[in-house]
Design an enzyme around this catalytic site. Sequence first.
Site, PDB file in Angstrom:
ATOM      1  N   ALA A  62      -1.293  -3.316   7.072  1.00 25.41           N
ATOM      2  CA  ALA A  62      -1.997  -2.767   8.228  1.00 25.41           C
ATOM      3  C   ALA A  62      -3.193  -1.974   7.720  1.00 25.41           C
ATOM      4  O   ALA A  62      -3.230  -1.584   6.561  1.00 25.41           O
ATOM      5  CB  ALA A  62      -1.064  -1.851   9.005  1.00 25.41           C
ATOM      6  N   GLY A 101       2.294  -5.120   6.198  1.00 24.30           N
ATOM      7  CA  GLY A 101       2.083  -6.027   7.334  1.00 24.30           C
ATOM      8  C   GLY A 101       1.685  -7.417   6.882  1.00 24.30           C
ATOM      9  O   GLY A 101       1.963  -8.408   7.563  1.00 24.30           O
ATOM     10  N   GLU A 104       4.741  -9.156   6.264  1.00 19.12           N
ATOM     11  CA  GLU A 104       5.387  -9.406   7.560  1.00 19.12           C
ATOM     12  C   GLU A 104       4.753 -10.613   8.264  1.00 19.12           C
ATOM     13  O   GLU A 104       5.447 -11.394   8.914  1.00 19.12           O
ATOM     14  CB  GLU A 104       5.321  -8.127   8.412  1.00 19.12           C
ATOM     15  N   GLU A 124       5.457   0.423   2.382  1.00 16.30           N
ATOM     16  CA  GLU A 124       5.295   1.401   3.465  1.00 16.30           C
ATOM     17  C   GLU A 124       5.934   2.758   3.151  1.00 16.30           C
ATOM     18  O   GLU A 124       5.410   3.794   3.542  1.00 16.30           O
ATOM     19  CB  GLU A 124       5.902   0.853   4.769  1.00 16.30           C
TER      20      GLU A 124
HETATM   21  N1  T1G Z   1      -5.897  -0.186   4.783  1.00 16.23           N
HETATM   22  C1  T1G Z   1      -7.165   0.297   4.674  1.00 16.23           C
HETATM   23  N2  T1G Z   1      -7.861   0.393   3.500  1.00 16.23           N
HETATM   24  C2  T1G Z   1      -7.237  -0.049   2.405  1.00 16.23           C
HETATM   25  C3  T1G Z   1      -5.913  -0.567   2.431  1.00 16.23           C
HETATM   26  C4  T1G Z   1      -5.241  -0.634   3.695  1.00 16.23           C
HETATM   27  N3  T1G Z   1      -4.003  -1.121   3.808  1.00 16.23           N
HETATM   28  N4  T1G Z   1      -5.579  -0.914   1.168  1.00 16.23           N
HETATM   29  C5  T1G Z   1      -6.649  -0.625   0.395  1.00 16.23           C
HETATM   30  N5  T1G Z   1      -7.635  -0.103   1.116  1.00 16.23           N
HETATM   31  C6  T1G Z   1      -8.963   0.304   0.633  1.00 16.23           C
HETATM   32  C7  T1G Z   1      -8.898   1.463  -0.362  1.00 16.23           C
HETATM   33  O1  T1G Z   1      -8.896   2.701   0.287  1.00 16.23           O
HETATM   34  C8  T1G Z   1     -10.166   1.253  -1.182  1.00 16.23           C
HETATM   35  O2  T1G Z   1     -11.229   1.774  -0.457  1.00 16.23           O
HETATM   36  C9  T1G Z   1     -10.292  -0.275  -1.223  1.00 16.23           C
HETATM   37  O3  T1G Z   1      -9.500  -0.754  -0.126  1.00 16.23           O
HETATM   38  C10 T1G Z   1      -9.752  -0.877  -2.488  1.00 16.23           C
HETATM   39  O4  T1G Z   1      -8.449  -0.384  -2.689  1.00 16.23           O
HETATM   40  C11 T1G Z   1       3.172  -2.404  10.123  1.00 16.23           C
HETATM   41  C12 T1G Z   1       2.458  -0.068   8.868  1.00 16.23           C
HETATM   42  C13 T1G Z   1      -3.992  -3.670  -2.128  1.00 16.23           C
HETATM   43  C14 T1G Z   1      -2.919  -3.135  -4.241  1.00 16.23           C
HETATM   44  O5  T1G Z   1       0.354   0.207   1.494  1.00 16.23           O
HETATM   45  O6  T1G Z   1      -1.737  -0.802  -2.522  1.00 16.23           O
HETATM   46  O7  T1G Z   1       1.391  -2.463   6.633  1.00 16.23           O
HETATM   47  O8  T1G Z   1     -11.900   3.595  -1.996  1.00 16.23           O
HETATM   48  O9  T1G Z   1      -8.906   0.889  -4.810  1.00 16.23           O
HETATM   49  O10 T1G Z   1      -6.648  -1.011  -6.990  1.00 16.23           O
HETATM   50  O11 T1G Z   1       4.526  -2.603   8.322  1.00 16.23           O
HETATM   51  O12 T1G Z   1      -5.154  -0.957  -2.312  1.00 16.23           O
HETATM   52  O13 T1G Z   1     -13.084   1.432  -2.050  1.00 16.23           O
HETATM   53  O14 T1G Z   1     -13.319   2.930  -0.085  1.00 16.23           O
HETATM   54  O15 T1G Z   1      -6.550   0.522  -4.020  1.00 16.23           O
HETATM   55  O16 T1G Z   1      -7.400  -3.319  -6.264  1.00 16.23           O
HETATM   56  C15 T1G Z   1       0.973  -1.271   3.687  1.00 16.23           C
HETATM   57  C16 T1G Z   1      -2.129  -0.347   0.208  1.00 16.23           C
HETATM   58  C17 T1G Z   1       0.196  -0.638   4.786  1.00 16.23           C
HETATM   59  C18 T1G Z   1      -1.126  -1.384   0.534  1.00 16.23           C
HETATM   60  C19 T1G Z   1      -5.407  -3.072  -4.058  1.00 16.23           C
HETATM   61  N6  T1G Z   1       0.077  -1.667   2.611  1.00 16.23           N
HETATM   62  N7  T1G Z   1      -3.134  -0.797  -0.734  1.00 16.23           N
HETATM   63  O17 T1G Z   1      -5.487  -2.174  -5.123  1.00 16.23           O
HETATM   64  O18 T1G Z   1      -7.935  -1.411  -4.857  1.00 16.23           O
HETATM   65  S1  T1G Z   1       1.261  -0.021   6.033  1.00 16.23           S
HETATM   66  C20 T1G Z   1      -0.171  -0.873   1.584  1.00 16.23           C
HETATM   67  C21 T1G Z   1      -2.837  -0.959  -2.054  1.00 16.23           C
HETATM   68  C22 T1G Z   1       1.785  -1.401   6.886  1.00 16.23           C
HETATM   69  C23 T1G Z   1       3.208  -2.405   8.635  1.00 16.23           C
HETATM   70  C24 T1G Z   1       2.788  -1.144   7.974  1.00 16.23           C
HETATM   71  C25 T1G Z   1      -3.984  -1.323  -2.949  1.00 16.23           C
HETATM   72  C26 T1G Z   1      -4.047  -2.824  -3.304  1.00 16.23           C
HETATM   73  P1  T1G Z   1     -12.420   2.459  -1.183  1.00 16.23           P
HETATM   74  P2  T1G Z   1      -7.913   0.013  -4.150  1.00 16.23           P
HETATM   75  P3  T1G Z   1      -6.898  -2.008  -5.921  1.00 16.23           P
END
Ligand code: T1G
Length: 685
Positions: A62, A101, A104, A124
Amino acid sequence: MSPISTRRHDDVLIVASNNPPVNALGHAVREGLVQAIDQAEADEQVKAVVIICEGNTFFAGADITEFGKPMQMPMLPIVVDRIEACSKPVVAAIHGTAFGGGLEVALASHYRVAVPSAKLGVPEVKLGLLPGAGGTQRLPRVAGVGKALEMAASGNPIGAKEAYECGLVDKLIEGDLEQHAVAFAHEVKDSRPLPKSSERDEKLREARDNPGLFDEFRQANAKKFRGFDAPEYVVRAIEAAVKAPYAEGVMTERQLFMELMSGTQARAQQYFFFAERKASKIEGLPENTQPRDIRRVGVIGAGTMGGGISMNFLSAGIPVTMVEMAQDALDRGAGTIRKNYEATASKGKMSADQVGQAMGLLTPTLDFNALSDCDLIIEAVFENMDVKKEVFGRLDTIAKPGAILASNTSYLDIDEIAASTSRPQDVVGLHFFSPANIMKLLEVVRGAKTAPDVLVTAMQLAKRIRKVAVVAGVCYGFIGNRMLIPRQTQAMRLLLEGATPEQVDRVYVEFGMPMGPFQMADLAGVDIGWHRDTNRIENIRDKLCAMDRWGQKKGAGFYDYDEKRRPSPSPAVAEVIEEFRRRENVEKREISDQEIVERTLYTMVNEGALILEGGFAQRASDIDVVWVYGYGWPVYRGGPMFWADTEGLPKIVEGIRRQQERLGPDFKLSELLVGKAGAGEKFTR
Ligand code: T1G
């Protein structure tokens, strides 16, 4: 322009997402996915659908930036249900990280194919949440209950191969992902009934036959999950998947998700997600500053820190020249590195080949001149300014032009060290935390003359060696250790006035820290920084050191330790404290837990504010990253500055003023803190 586009390949509709940087499932993506499935349904020529993402990764979850804002329809649960309800097979084609997500969406698809390098996970819980779009109900049905618990409660991803082995992925794809995914879609286009994850039941039987499985899981992970709300919620949601029909289980999931989303832990952990990423950004540097090329690293000192520092580079495939003064110290240092790698290999986390490769990159030597071909040289010698200046003076004569000269000092003045060379622009502090091969934090200390490309190089290198780097200015103890000083000072004072080491440490452990100030002193060594003169006894710490109570390594420190290193309150220490009360004429009194919080944690926040005032940290969130990754501050409290905002700055100021008399003549209340409290402002939001 929608980030979702569709194109036909024969009778397969390819639904492609292009939402850089990580194809987050923001509103436009969700809307586009539903429209694409509707389009597939409506087009009779379409027999199957492939969902694929452009760029680095499949949907990484998400869009976290949308959290806390009014949610726009369609919500993700609607989107995934629409995908699963499609009357034509939907194949998810996975590369990069199918997270949250994103997984999912893949679970709601009827089939999942992935390249071997892909990672699949539901992280999450690391945001204080649980998978809220059917993940806690579909994942156990597809991958099994045990795997689902492991993945969703830890938040750690698994590789595509492991996902294939547990049935989460139907096919591993070598070669072009889209091409093979379309071919796979062709293979299954007429296969019916469609395998809907929400309707699968066979993998729930293991848990139905063994209902104790959930409590066993709770017990096995109690220590790891201590203080966190989300992991327990994950277990309850997956329990609902086993005990109730899908429709009911998904309701339970939603209710648990909303409870977590409205909690303080989720807010703290989501704040921290962005704080960690912001820390890597350096303000005020010229655009496009290019990093220097680092092909070989030199490390001076093969002791605990030197060895740990070297391992970071060896593990990243960077050759290391490690210098020591004496052969036995050098052999001991290199031996410890090999032992550490072999220990990792014995846990199956490294192959013997990998151990050989890493050790093959190490050049231990007594020859200081061997450092002349290094691009970066890190000094990890005794924490004494004269020794450091002598080393940097020598380095200045042998290091090649453009080499970066770094000090691993934990407290000392980088500018003074730099001034002992003719190239202060090439000098920077790289403050690793012990054990340096494990701890994620790296304080990059920016000297007054440190060149922009040296800073950029340090930040980039930190990523290469899997560290989280934070820029700190030159002041005594930089960010982390500087804030530790008022805490330790007050903790010692509190002993004199009536608290016990156990009481102070209990307050910290209950707060969520792995240990309190006195347990930490015993672990690190009560003798760190001690003047070693057993005749000069100025305080309790001196006395303990003179009594050979140097901490765990001596079986005695602020606590007594048994053969299993389990601590117990020490009558000998209580006596020493009593002796100093008499000596300093301090009346023993009742000390409340709140007083301990006000005098040790509130004063730490105040020191953080003074650091911001002095420009020794770029932003308050950097201070939080230092404390979470360097000192075990519980991430579900965000860090000292985020926590202060949650406590309320006026309450912090009030608490400090209440204790001000006891904080000593040198204590300075931060104007920034008082100003923000008065203006109703916050540090971190
Ligand atoms: N949403 C918005 N921005 C995101 C994002 C996300 N999910 N993931 C990364 N970014 C932005 C981050 O802030 C950065 O921005 C840029 O992307 C690069 O990220 C319903 C509720 C995917 C492994 O928890 O683990 O789904 O600093 O530096 O090292 O069940 O990002 O450049 O401006 O980390 O290559 C669940 C979170 C959400 C994954 C990539 N998903 N992201 O790593 O790059 S909750 C997560 C990561 C959800 C549902 C629920 C990592 C990555 P900026 P980065 P990276």
